[in-house]
Design an enzyme around this catalytic site. Structure first.
Site, PDB file in Angstrom:
ATOM      1  N   HIS A 362      10.732  58.879  42.921  1.00 26.80           N
ATOM      2  CA  HIS A 362      11.570  57.714  42.675  1.00 26.80           C
ATOM      3  C   HIS A 362      10.834  56.416  42.994  1.00 26.80           C
ATOM      4  CE1 HIS A 362      13.347  60.150  46.167  1.00 26.80           C
ATOM      5  NE2 HIS A 362      12.289  59.550  46.628  1.00 26.80           N
ATOM      6  N   TYR A 365       5.226  52.773  40.796  1.00 27.62           N
ATOM      7  CA  TYR A 365       4.404  52.373  39.653  1.00 27.62           C
ATOM      8  C   TYR A 365       3.020  52.964  39.837  1.00 27.62           C
ATOM      9  CZ  TYR A 365       1.518  49.787  36.435  1.00 27.62           C
ATOM     10  OH  TYR A 365       0.627  49.469  35.449  1.00 27.62           O
TER      11      TYR A 365
END
Length: 632
Positions: A362, A365
């Site tokens: 979760h 990037y």
């Protein structure tokens, strides 16, 4: 006798006024290809001697779009009808002795088998022209074809010229013809424009050329023409139905076919499941047992077996076997995800290679990076790959882990079995050897009295509540009583010094609320359940907000107003603090009566004078804890 040569003429000179577009009609997209490209690819399977495209309106755009195809362009400078378009072929074909297949460029759904059958029928019977017709349920808008029992064409009548009796004929003209060119070439110069449109009609040539026969197409949807956006959408739906039916016969499940879409370049293995609102574009290969969607977009990607991609976007990437992606993940181009990986919610990858059994569950990037196997990326991990001028690369070794809210500034080389502590920021090029723990965060700095310095900008400061100082007032209201009036009466009678609502449940036969940003009251004349009641009570008045729900589950909320009548019961628990005194006083900032909080002992909470700056105090310099410490 040798088989005659076949040439093809595609009529693509028209503007397509009903499309209401600056783009030529034949260049509008049907899926991934333009109308004329779809038709052209079908035609080229016949291996014609010559393929001629008649161009006119915005012809440079058409020429540019078809520059990679083996076609010849013929200009129709003025668009004076289909007959005029074919007249332009006279100097081009010259002494050609074969057959000419003439097709409008806006008929993109024709199958190669249908065109091949038309040509073969023409050569078997050997008429001057064979036209493709269709029997349709609703022939409105199409010219009618009248034939005898041997399928010889007796008459062609345009829709606007049909008598009521002729309109009952359901055989229509598709506008697809196979001519014997020498016969057609003889009649083309004699066409005239003696009609309402002042155009040269190719149907006039059919009437003049000699023997004509008709061949009915097996599937009338093949000859659907595209003249406007509505027909473009209809053609797209037909194309999608073809593709999905073929894949379902091959063992693919479409849970809701109408809500999903794909292109011809997509390859699906057996037992693939396409959930609703899932779309596949470009060259895609999907492995067996993979479930796509719901709500996913897959573009030009290869996905292995046993994967699940949920509410996510995968573009120009390669996914291994048994990979879970989503919900709400974005796998951007040039990503390679290994087997048994998880790319979770709100994770974005770009140009990333991720080894097998690695997880980014979760909020991460991962850009311009290579991760080994069994790597775990903590929530909030960011690879800072861009320095404002160029992108840099990061590599993370096998079995390494990042804690929550870690930032890795590229370029960076992280060894194997490395643990990066939560909240760490690792500078670029900082050495992180194998089997180490790295902590790169500052120690907490505590500054006493900080709230006093900002109190003037925060006029309403919460105050501590001494344990056990509350007085509790439970009450029940009965059918017909007004909720607000009863609470106001209680606040005056007790009286409540600093009252507030702890809990409230019950039902109303009607409710009167003042909704957000409204000046008038809103009446809900139906039975309602009380979901929430909150606010303050004092002898000066009450300020309460009420939330209710109707029988459909719709909720309403706003200021509590008189007219909220109890239906069966209202069970309310109020609390009063003897440590404070509430009142309603004008607020110069808002212009309304607002809550004023006064401790029983001491100065009022608000307003209060701003704090005086302290003199001659120097802050001790803090130690530099910004550099990471590696613990081998």
């Amino acid at each position: 006798m040798a088989e005659r040569e076949l040439s093809v003429a595609i009529l693509a000179a028209g503007k397509g006024t009903r499309m209401r577009s600056q783009l030529p009609k034949v260049l509008h997209k049907l899926g991934s290809l333009s109308l004329i490209e779809r038709l052209l690819r079908t035609v080229l399977t016949l291996k014609p001697h010559r393929c001629l495209v008649v161009v006119g309106y915005e012809q440079e755009q058409v020429r540019q779009a078809l520059r990679e195809y083996p076609v010849e362009f013929v200009e129709q400078a003025q668009q004076l009808g289909t007959g005029h378009a074919v007249q332009q072929l006279l100097p081009v074909l010259g002494g050609f002795q074969g057959d000419l297949l003439v097709i409008n460029g806006d008929v993109p759904l024709l199958r190669a088998e249908t065109l091949q059958a038309l040509v073969e029928r023409h050569r078997q019977v050997n008429p001057e022209v064979t036209l493709l017709s269709a029997q349709v349920a609703d022939p409105y808008g199409y010219g009618r074809v009248f034939c005898d029992a041997q399928q010889r064409v007796l008459e062609l009548v345009e829709e606007r010229d049909c008598t009521p009796a002729q309109r009952q004929n359901r055989r229509i003209n598709s506008g697809v013809y196979c001519f014997h060119w020498p016969a057609l070439a003889q009649v083309l110069p004699h066409l005239n424009r003696n009609n309402a449109q002042q155009e040269y009609y190719l149907t006039d040539a059919v009437k003049r050329v000699g023997k004509a026969i008709a061949l009915d197409v097996a599937d009338p949807q093949e000859i659907v023409g595209v003249n406007d956006r509505r027909q473009l959408a209809q053609a797209y739906q037909i194309l999608q139905d073809r593709l999905k039916e073929a894949w379902m016969e091959a063992g693919v499940t479409f849970v809701d076919p109408d809500s999903s879409s794909l292109e011809e370049t997509v390859e699906l293995a057996p037992d693939v499941v396409i959930e609703p609102q899932t779309h596949l574009r470009g060259v895609c290969r999907i492995g067996p047992g993979t479930r796509l969607g719901p709500g996913s977009w897959i573009e030009s990607s290869e996905i292995g077996s046993g994967c699940h991609i949920l509410y996510s976007v995968v573009s120009h990437s390669r996914i291994g076997n048994h990979v879970w992606i989503g919900p709400y993940a974005h796998v951007r181009p040039h990503s390679q995800i290994g087997d048994h990986c998880r790319i979770g919610n709100f994770v974005e990858t770009k140009n990333a290679q991720i080894g097998s059994h690695s997880n980014a569950a979760h909020l991460a990037y991962l850009g311009d990076a290579k991760l080994g196997s069994q790597v775990n990326i903590g929530a909030g991990t960011i690879i800072a790959n861009y320095d404002g001028q160029q992108k840099h690369f990061t590599e993370i070794g096998d079995r390494s882990k990042t804690g929550a809210n870690s930032v890795l500034v590229a370029p960076l080389q992280v060894g194997s079995d490395v643990t990066i502590a939560a909240g760490s920021t690792i500078p670029a090029r900082y050495p992180l050897p194998d089997d180490c723990l790295v902590i790169a965060r500052s120690r907490p700095v505590v500054k006493p009295g900080w709230r006093l310095g900002i109190r003037s900008s925060r006029p309403q400061e919460p105050q501590p509540m001494p344990p056990g100082s509350l007085k509790i007032y439970p009450l029940r209201l009965f059918p017909g009583q007004d909720l607000k009036q009863e609470l106001e009466r209680l606040a005056r009678q007790q009286p409540l010094q600093a009252g507030f609502v702890l809990s409230a449940v019950g039902s109303l036969s009607q409710a009167t609320l003042r909704l957000a940003d409204q000046t008038g009251d809103h009446l809900l004349s139906e039975r309602l359940e009380i979901l929430a009641l909150s606010g303050s009570l004092c002898p000066d008045g009450v300020h309460l907000h009420l939330t209710v729900a109707d029988a459909r589950g719709q909720t309403w909320g706003g200021h509590l107003r008189p007219g909220c009548l109890i239906y069966t019961t209202a069970e309310i628990v109020l609390a009063d603090s003897p440590e404070y005194r509430f009142s309603r006083q004008p607020d110069p900032a808002t212009g309304y009566l607002e809550l004023h909080i006064q401790p029983v002992a001491g100065d009022p909470c608000w307003p209060s004078p701003p704090p005086q700056p302290q003199q001659n105090q120097q802050t001790k310099p803090e130690a530099d804890n910004s550099r990471p410490k590696s613990l081998q």
